[in-house]
Design a protein around this motif. Structure first.
Motif, PDB file in Angstrom:
ATOM      1  N   UNK A   1      31.370  42.980  48.430  1.00  0.00           N
ATOM      2  CA  UNK A   1      32.070  44.120  49.035  1.00  0.00           C
ATOM      3  C   UNK A   1      33.402  44.256  48.307  1.00  0.00           C
ATOM      4  N   UNK A   2      33.591  45.412  47.670  1.00  0.00           N
ATOM      5  CA  UNK A   2      34.770  45.606  46.840  1.00  0.00           C
ATOM      6  C   UNK A   2      35.199  47.071  46.895  1.00  0.00           C
ATOM      7  N   UNK A   3      36.494  47.282  46.852  1.00  0.00           N
ATOM      8  CA  UNK A   3      37.019  48.645  46.739  1.00  0.00           C
ATOM      9  C   UNK A   3      36.801  49.131  45.312  1.00  0.00           C
ATOM     10  N   UNK A   4      36.484  50.402  45.139  1.00  0.00           N
ATOM     11  CA  UNK A   4      36.261  50.930  43.783  1.00  0.00           C
ATOM     12  C   UNK A   4      37.396  50.646  42.808  1.00  0.00           C
ATOM     13  N   UNK A   5      38.628  50.598  43.277  1.00  0.00           N
ATOM     14  CA  UNK A   5      39.765  50.349  42.385  1.00  0.00           C
ATOM     15  C   UNK A   5      39.752  48.939  41.813  1.00  0.00           C
ATOM     16  N   UNK A   6      38.958  48.039  42.394  1.00  0.00           N
ATOM     17  CA  UNK A   6      38.895  46.646  41.919  1.00  0.00           C
ATOM     18  C   UNK A   6      37.646  46.343  41.097  1.00  0.00           C
TER      19      UNK A   6
ATOM     20  N   UNK B   1      35.410  35.240  44.277  1.00  0.00           N
ATOM     21  CA  UNK B   1      36.283  35.119  45.444  1.00  0.00           C
ATOM     22  C   UNK B   1      37.751  34.915  45.068  1.00  0.00           C
ATOM     23  N   UNK B   2      38.030  34.549  43.839  1.00  0.00           N
ATOM     24  CA  UNK B   2      39.419  34.410  43.388  1.00  0.00           C
ATOM     25  C   UNK B   2      40.090  35.767  43.196  1.00  0.00           C
ATOM     26  N   UNK B   3      39.286  36.840  43.207  1.00  0.00           N
ATOM     27  CA  UNK B   3      39.833  38.188  43.106  1.00  0.00           C
ATOM     28  C   UNK B   3      40.098  38.713  44.510  1.00  0.00           C
ATOM     29  N   UNK B   4      40.452  39.965  44.610  1.00  0.00           N
ATOM     30  CA  UNK B   4      40.783  40.554  45.907  1.00  0.00           C
ATOM     31  C   UNK B   4      39.607  41.295  46.538  1.00  0.00           C
ATOM     32  N   UNK B   5      38.378  40.854  46.261  1.00  0.00           N
ATOM     33  CA  UNK B   5      37.221  41.477  46.893  1.00  0.00           C
ATOM     34  C   UNK B   5      37.263  41.200  48.385  1.00  0.00           C
ATOM     35  N   UNK B   6      36.604  42.062  49.142  1.00  0.00           N
ATOM     36  CA  UNK B   6      36.567  41.867  50.591  1.00  0.00           C
ATOM     37  C   UNK B   6      35.681  40.674  50.957  1.00  0.00           C
ATOM     38  N   UNK B   7      34.509  40.575  50.302  1.00  0.00           N
ATOM     39  CA  UNK B   7      33.610  39.451  50.583  1.00  0.00           C
ATOM     40  C   UNK B   7      32.583  39.305  49.472  1.00  0.00           C
ATOM     41  N   UNK B   8      32.021  38.107  49.395  1.00  0.00           N
ATOM     42  CA  UNK B   8      30.901  37.811  48.504  1.00  0.00           C
ATOM     43  C   UNK B   8      29.979  36.901  49.291  1.00  0.00           C
ATOM     44  N   UNK B   9      28.745  37.346  49.476  1.00  0.00           N
ATOM     45  CA  UNK B   9      27.805  36.566  50.280  1.00  0.00           C
ATOM     46  C   UNK B   9      26.418  36.584  49.639  1.00  0.00           C
TER      47      UNK B   9
END
Length: 126
Positions: free
Chosen positions: A68-73, A36-44
């Motif tokens: 939930x993460x964008x491919x670039x991340x 969650x410290x990264x720019x992911x959309x969510x972690x559940x």
């Protein structure tokens, strides 16, 4: 060149043959906080359906997360996973898309992790 910024989901599983479910849950909470410290959309937590007649409609699978993460991340998330693994006992592993990693992740293994996550994200879009 256009980069896809839409987030897709992949799941991972924290495993250990030598740990009880409470310890796995604690390890998973710690990993979730790191991601969650990264720019992911969510972690559940990964929810699973419960048996018919049970009081709740879903429960969490111990050690499983949906990210939930964008491919670039994805590379950033893989770096977090590799760093987290380095700080764990040797009996702790992470599984993504059938591939498992444990301990000090080499650069080649980190690249394999990125590939496995991207493969899962690509499959989720189809």
């Amino acid at each position: 060149m256009v980069l896809a910024l839409d987030a897709s989901e992949f799941s991972l599983q924290v495993r250990s043959a030598d740990r009880d479910p409470d310890e796995i849950a604690e390890l998973t909470r710690n990993l979730r906080e790191q991601i969650l410290l990264t720019e992911v959309e969510s972690v559940r937590p990964l929810a699973t359906a419960t048996a018919a007649g049970a009081k709740s409609g879903a429960s969490a699978t111990v050690g499983a997360l949906v990210i939930a993460v964008a491919p670039v991340l994805v590379a950033t998330v893989a770096d977090v996973l590799a760093s987290w693994l380095r700080r764990q006992q040797v009996d702790v592993e992470i599984e993504v898309d059938g591939e498992r990693w444990t301990g000090s992740v080499t650069p080649a293994q980190r690249d394999e992790m990125v590939t496995a996550i991207l493969r899962r994200l690509h499959a989720a879009r189809e």
